[in-house]
Scaffold this active site. Structure first.
Site, PDB file in Angstrom:
ATOM      1  N   ARG A  57       0.896  -1.133  -0.084  1.00  0.00           N
ATOM      2  CA  ARG A  57       0.022   0.049   0.046  1.00  0.00           C
ATOM      3  C   ARG A  57       0.914   1.187  -0.086  1.00  0.00           C
ATOM      4  NH1 ARG A  57      -1.822  -3.685   3.775  1.00  0.00           N
ATOM      5  NH2 ARG A  57      -4.167  -4.464   3.277  1.00  0.00           N
ATOM      6  N   LYS A 108      -2.123  -2.775   7.712  1.00  0.00           N
ATOM      7  CA  LYS A 108      -3.182  -2.346   8.524  1.00  0.00           C
ATOM      8  C   LYS A 108      -3.281  -2.913   9.866  1.00  0.00           C
ATOM      9  CE  LYS A 108      -6.229  -0.779   4.795  1.00  0.00           C
ATOM     10  NZ  LYS A 108      -7.738  -1.007   4.195  1.00  0.00           N
ATOM     11  N   HIS A 157      -2.384   2.744  -5.800  1.00  0.00           N
ATOM     12  CA  HIS A 157      -3.009   1.469  -5.429  1.00  0.00           C
ATOM     13  C   HIS A 157      -3.101   0.440  -6.653  1.00  0.00           C
ATOM     14  CE1 HIS A 157      -4.539  -0.356  -1.773  1.00  0.00           C
ATOM     15  NE2 HIS A 157      -5.540  -1.003  -2.658  1.00  0.00           N
ATOM     16  N   ARG A 188      -0.552  -1.994  -6.927  1.00  0.00           N
ATOM     17  CA  ARG A 188      -0.994  -3.360  -5.923  1.00  0.00           C
ATOM     18  C   ARG A 188      -1.937  -4.315  -6.712  1.00  0.00           C
ATOM     19  NH1 ARG A 188      -1.129  -4.741  -0.416  1.00  0.00           N
ATOM     20  NH2 ARG A 188      -3.033  -5.331   0.353  1.00  0.00           N
ATOM     21  N   HIS A 192      -3.376  -9.652   3.425  1.00  0.00           N
ATOM     22  CA  HIS A 192      -4.720  -9.674   3.713  1.00  0.00           C
ATOM     23  C   HIS A 192      -5.239 -10.905   4.812  1.00  0.00           C
ATOM     24  CE1 HIS A 192      -5.625  -8.006  -0.650  1.00  0.00           C
ATOM     25  NE2 HIS A 192      -5.449  -7.010   0.054  1.00  0.00           N
ATOM     26  N   TYR A 203      -9.054  -8.461  -5.136  1.00  0.00           N
ATOM     27  CA  TYR A 203      -8.018  -7.745  -5.741  1.00  0.00           C
ATOM     28  C   TYR A 203      -7.426  -8.483  -6.804  1.00  0.00           C
ATOM     29  CZ  TYR A 203      -7.750  -4.068  -2.114  1.00  0.00           C
ATOM     30  OH  TYR A 203      -8.109  -2.960  -1.341  1.00  0.00           O
TER      31      TYR A 203
END
Length: 333
Positions: free
Chosen positions: A162, A187, A259, A262, A285, A294
């Site tokens: 990211r 995250k 992004h 990615r 993830h 994605y």
């Protein structure tokens, strides 16, 4: 004696005690929640006709929240995803208040009942390999700024990071010796290790040789030595995409952001036959469903899959339709 409104103390406790201390939320989460509350309080204050300091906890009703979410989506032109992020920040606070101030439990329950809004999930816009190459060729690598931009975009494509993960990169997180890899923090403070191509490591080394950084300092900085911001990267990338579109016209119809690299990483891994569970680990993830969104297969992968599916033979009547005795028996039921 006038009762003191508990809202200021509760909001302060929510950020300092609950988010920072008990939940150990990242600085990005705290800033996102802070921005939501700035907007929400200004919105409620404007509707009441007073200042933000005059807003009381009793004013923050589910009705006001609904009006604010509509304002954020339609008047501020925010996406449904942004709307839901705003809602999550406000609901989190009222979940905290419910345990601190039982007298406001009914109001909290009404706010917590405001639902997340569902929206269409478009297929991610990914870049084809020739489009990535065209964009990477645009920075002028004879200059420090161009060398930095080329290294950053190459790193994004290699690692699938990211944008904020890349901008937080420090030299001590990179293994410059073989096997080359980088430690990324995503995250929820989740850590993962991503492999690096030798070519990417060479670019990062050259950047450090030209602009030395301490092991704990951020690697990608501006001309003043300050860390780059995501908005600045998006601005520079837009100019590179515009120039690359003259060479690869398909870029003109694509909205390319940091992004997008990615997405490109995920799609190209799928087309190379990499297992999706490996891609999930690569991208950091938690849910495989997120990776599936994605890492959608590109058209070339779908064409290859179609080659393994035989062309249907001429349609023939099913055997059960040709069996008259079976049909006659069914008619008797």
């Amino acid at each position: 004696m006038r009762k003191i409104d508990p809202f200021p103390a509760l909001l302060r406790a929510f950020f300092h005690e609950w988010l920072a201390e008990q939940r150990n939320a990242s600085v990005h989460t705290i800033r996102s929640y802070r921005d939501t509350w700035r907007l929400f309080l200004r919105f409620v204050a404007a509707r009441k006709g007073g200042g933000v300091a005059a807003v009381a906890l009793a004013d923050l009703t589910a009705g006001e929240l609904g009006a604010f979410l509509a304002h954020a989506e339609h008047e501020r032109k925010g996406t449904i995803g942004t709307r839901n992020c705003r809602l999550a920040a406000i609901r989190s606070f009222f979940g905290f208040v419910a345990g601190k101030e039982p007298t406001y439990i009914a109001q909290c329950a009404e706010v917590l009942a405001v639902p997340i809004k569902r929206g269409a999930i478009p297929a991610p816009c990914y870049l084809e390999p020739n489009e990535v190459e065209a964009i990477l060729a645009q920075p002028d690598r004879s200059t420090l700024e161009g060398m930095r931009d080329h290294a950053l975009l190459s790193f994004l494509y290699n690692s699938g990071a990211r944008i904020q993960e890349a901008l937080d990169l420090r030299p001590d997180a990179i293994r410059f010796e073989a096997p080359h890899c980088v430690r990324l923090y995503g995250k929820g403070r989740k850590e993962r290790i991503s492999p690096l191509w030798p070519e990417t490591v060479t670019l990062l080394k050259k950047l450090l040789d030209r602009q030395p950084r301490a092991p704990s300092d951020r690697l990608f900085v501006n001309r003043y030595g300050e860390p780059l911001g995501a908005s600045g990267v998006r601005f520079k990338l837009a100019s590179y995409v515009q120039a690359a579109a003259k060479i690869v016209p398909t870029l003109r119809s694509k909205h390319v952001t940091p992004h997008s690299f990615r997405h490109a990483t995920a799609v190209h891994l799928v087309s190379s036959g990499v297992d999706i569970t490996v891609i999930r680990s690569w991208l950091g993830h938690v849910s495989l469903d997120t990776t599936s969104h994605y890492a959608q297969a590109n058209l070339e992968t779908k064409r290859k899959a179609l080659e393994h599916v035989g062309v249907p033979a001429a349609a023939c009547q099913p055997s059960w339709k040709r069996d008259a005795s079976l049909l006659a028996w069914l008619d008797t039921l």
